[in-house]
Design a protein around this motif. Structure first.
Motif, PDB file in Angstrom:
ATOM      1  N   GLN A   9      13.524  11.149 -41.498  1.00  0.00           N
ATOM      2  CA  GLN A   9      12.652  12.408 -43.193  1.00  0.00           C
ATOM      3  C   GLN A   9      12.938  11.997 -44.341  1.00  0.00           C
ATOM      4  OE1 GLN A   9       9.833  13.386 -41.596  1.00  0.00           O
ATOM      5  NE2 GLN A   9       9.961  13.373 -39.843  1.00  0.00           N
TER       6      GLN A   9
ATOM      7  N   LEU B 288      10.859   6.558 -44.341  1.00  0.00           N
ATOM      8  CA  LEU B 288       9.817   7.182 -44.305  1.00  0.00           C
ATOM      9  C   LEU B 288       9.531   7.342 -45.908  1.00  0.00           C
ATOM     10  CD1 LEU B 288       8.477   9.709 -41.453  1.00  0.00           C
ATOM     11  CD2 LEU B 288       8.298   7.761 -41.489  1.00  0.00           C
TER      12      LEU B 288
ATOM     13  N   HIS C 283       4.997  11.081 -34.340  1.00  0.00           N
ATOM     14  CA  HIS C 283       3.517  10.828 -35.072  1.00  0.00           C
ATOM     15  C   HIS C 283       3.620  11.112 -36.806  1.00  0.00           C
ATOM     16  CE1 HIS C 283      -0.056  13.562 -36.559  1.00  0.00           C
ATOM     17  NE2 HIS C 283       0.738  14.583 -37.144  1.00  0.00           N
ATOM     18  N   ALA C 284       4.608  11.506 -37.142  1.00  0.00           N
ATOM     19  CA  ALA C 284       4.903  11.319 -38.722  1.00  0.00           C
ATOM     20  C   ALA C 284       5.160   9.826 -39.536  1.00  0.00           C
ATOM     21  CB  ALA C 284       6.408  11.780 -39.061  1.00  0.00           C
TER      22      ALA C 284
ATOM     23  N   HIS D 118       3.389   7.251 -37.809  1.00  0.00           N
ATOM     24  CA  HIS D 118       1.492   6.813 -37.662  1.00  0.00           C
ATOM     25  C   HIS D 118       1.261   7.184 -38.845  1.00  0.00           C
ATOM     26  CE1 HIS D 118      -2.642   6.734 -36.322  1.00  0.00           C
ATOM     27  NE2 HIS D 118      -3.152   7.462 -36.662  1.00  0.00           N
ATOM     28  N   SER D 119       1.047   8.920 -38.873  1.00  0.00           N
ATOM     29  CA  SER D 119       0.971   9.034 -41.012  1.00  0.00           C
ATOM     30  C   SER D 119       1.016   8.874 -41.493  1.00  0.00           C
ATOM     31  CB  SER D 119       1.406  11.221 -40.180  1.00  0.00           C
ATOM     32  OG  SER D 119       0.672  11.834 -40.082  1.00  0.00           O
ATOM     33  N   ALA D 120       2.398   7.948 -41.571  1.00  0.00           N
ATOM     34  CA  ALA D 120       2.937   7.530 -43.005  1.00  0.00           C
ATOM     35  C   ALA D 120       2.253   6.023 -43.220  1.00  0.00           C
ATOM     36  CB  ALA D 120       4.293   6.805 -42.750  1.00  0.00           C
ATOM     37  N   ARG D 121       2.508   5.244 -41.684  1.00  0.00           N
ATOM     38  CA  ARG D 121       1.256   4.070 -41.533  1.00  0.00           C
ATOM     39  C   ARG D 121       0.154   3.795 -42.217  1.00  0.00           C
ATOM     40  NH1 ARG D 121       3.135   2.474 -37.119  1.00  0.00           N
ATOM     41  NH2 ARG D 121       4.830   1.170 -37.686  1.00  0.00           N
ATOM     42  N   LEU D 122      -0.946   5.379 -41.586  1.00  0.00           N
ATOM     43  CA  LEU D 122      -2.229   5.393 -42.460  1.00  0.00           C
ATOM     44  C   LEU D 122      -2.079   4.995 -43.549  1.00  0.00           C
ATOM     45  CD1 LEU D 122      -3.986   8.080 -39.533  1.00  0.00           C
ATOM     46  CD2 LEU D 122      -4.316   5.324 -39.667  1.00  0.00           C
ATOM     47  N   ARG D 123      -1.554   6.049 -44.483  1.00  0.00           N
ATOM     48  CA  ARG D 123      -0.808   6.438 -45.650  1.00  0.00           C
ATOM     49  C   ARG D 123      -0.765   4.590 -46.690  1.00  0.00           C
ATOM     50  NH1 ARG D 123       1.980  11.228 -44.545  1.00  0.00           N
ATOM     51  NH2 ARG D 123       3.467  10.456 -45.068  1.00  0.00           N
ATOM     52  N   GLN D 124       0.121   4.260 -46.046  1.00  0.00           N
ATOM     53  CA  GLN D 124       0.775   2.959 -46.309  1.00  0.00           C
ATOM     54  C   GLN D 124      -0.810   2.609 -46.321  1.00  0.00           C
ATOM     55  OE1 GLN D 124       2.668   0.247 -44.601  1.00  0.00           O
ATOM     56  NE2 GLN D 124       4.505   1.270 -46.255  1.00  0.00           N
TER      57      GLN D 124
ATOM     58  N   GLN E 214      -3.801   2.469 -46.869  1.00  0.00           N
ATOM     59  CA  GLN E 214      -5.331   3.717 -47.302  1.00  0.00           C
ATOM     60  C   GLN E 214      -4.508   3.455 -48.625  1.00  0.00           C
ATOM     61  OE1 GLN E 214      -4.814   7.714 -46.615  1.00  0.00           O
ATOM     62  NE2 GLN E 214      -7.166   7.611 -44.537  1.00  0.00           N
TER      63      GLN E 214
END
Length: 287
Positions: free
Chosen positions: A165, A169, A197-198, A200-206, A208
């Protein structure tokens, strides 16, 4: 990166209670001097707020352990004393806004990252994460987690999750984060799902952020081309105005005008063209 001392010490607030609750009990004369110096350093830090004196006292205690041959002892009371000395020293450095020196200061006593006590490693992760420099802890924590001797410690799971964390990340090391979550024994099923899940969220932000960066770059390029085209048109307009102005300011303008008037006068009054015109007229009449 420079920061004020209050911001530097922020991740380590509440240390006073920790020190008082974890002060090692005297168990023999071997490290009695180091214990006395530890208590003195804690007083300098918590009571007198003399951070420089607290750090110097910790270093004196480490020297006393080295002179007694206990600096490399792996267990026992001296291990607790060394860990507590590091906690006091870390807090003192942070309070003096010398947090950049914390990792090197600790490693000069423990030599290698794998030997760092869990509490010391945790404080270092929190400190460097708070100061937006998690990269400083990347190799240190990775080496500690990979050491087989540390994987049986009760703090191993908490440090692995803290590494995920607070280090991996934020740095965007998503592949390494996946390897840690899926391949480490530190995570149970619930923690593993939460970690994935964390990630996956970080990859989506990256993704975007990367897409937004590309769009911004394209817009900037289009705007730059449009601006260049407008500048070119303005330049051509200025050159045309300059050329016209220059032409009408030429010195032979009046001479050219006079020559044109003379030509008109010659054509109007020259007898040769008139004779030719009369002859042509007479010929037409005869026909």
């Amino acid at each position: 990166m420079k920061s004020d001392s209050s911001a530097s010490a922020a991740p380590l607030k509440g240390l006073g209670g920790l020190l008082r609750s974890s002060e090692p009990v005297r168990s023999g004369p071997a490290c009695s001097l180091a214990v006395d110096l530890l208590e003195e350093a804690a007083d300098f830090l918590v009571v007198h707020l003399d951070f420089r004196a607290a750090l110097a006292t910790c270093e004196r205690a480490w020297l006393s352990l080295a002179s007694e041959g206990l600096a490399e002892e792996p267990a026992g009371t001296s291990l607790e004393v060394k860990c507590s000395l590091c906690v006091v020293g870390i807090q003192a450095l942070a309070e003096m806004d010398r947090w950049q020196e914390v990792l090197s200061w600790v490693l000069q006593y423990y030599k290698v990252p794998e030997k760092l006590p869990p509490k010391v490693l945790e404080l270092c992760i929190l400190l460097y994460s708070k100061m937006k420099e998690p990269g400083a802890m990347l190799d240190v924590v990775s080496a500690w987690l990979q050491d087989p001797g540390n994987q049986d410690l009760p703090e191993y799971g908490a440090l692995a999750e803290l590494h995920l964390q607070r280090v991996l990340l934020p740095l965007g090391h998503l592949l390494e984060a996946e390897e840690l979550v899926t391949g480490s024994i530190a995570f149970d099923e619930e923690q593993r799902l939460g970690g994935l899940h964390a990630i996956h969220s970080a990859r989506l932000r990256q993704t975007q952020e990367h897409s937004g960066s590309q769009q911004t770059q394209e817009l900037n390029q289009e705007g730059s081309l449009s601006h260049k085209f407008q500048s070119l048109l303005m330049l051509l307009h200025q050159l045309w105005d300059s050329a016209v102005s220059y032409f009408f300011c030429l010195p032979f303008k009046k001479s050219l005008l006079v020559a044109l008037i003379l030509c008109l006068l010659v054509v109007r009054f020259d007898p040769v063209p008139c004779s030719i015109q009369d002859t042509t007229w007479n010929s037409n009449i005869q026909i």
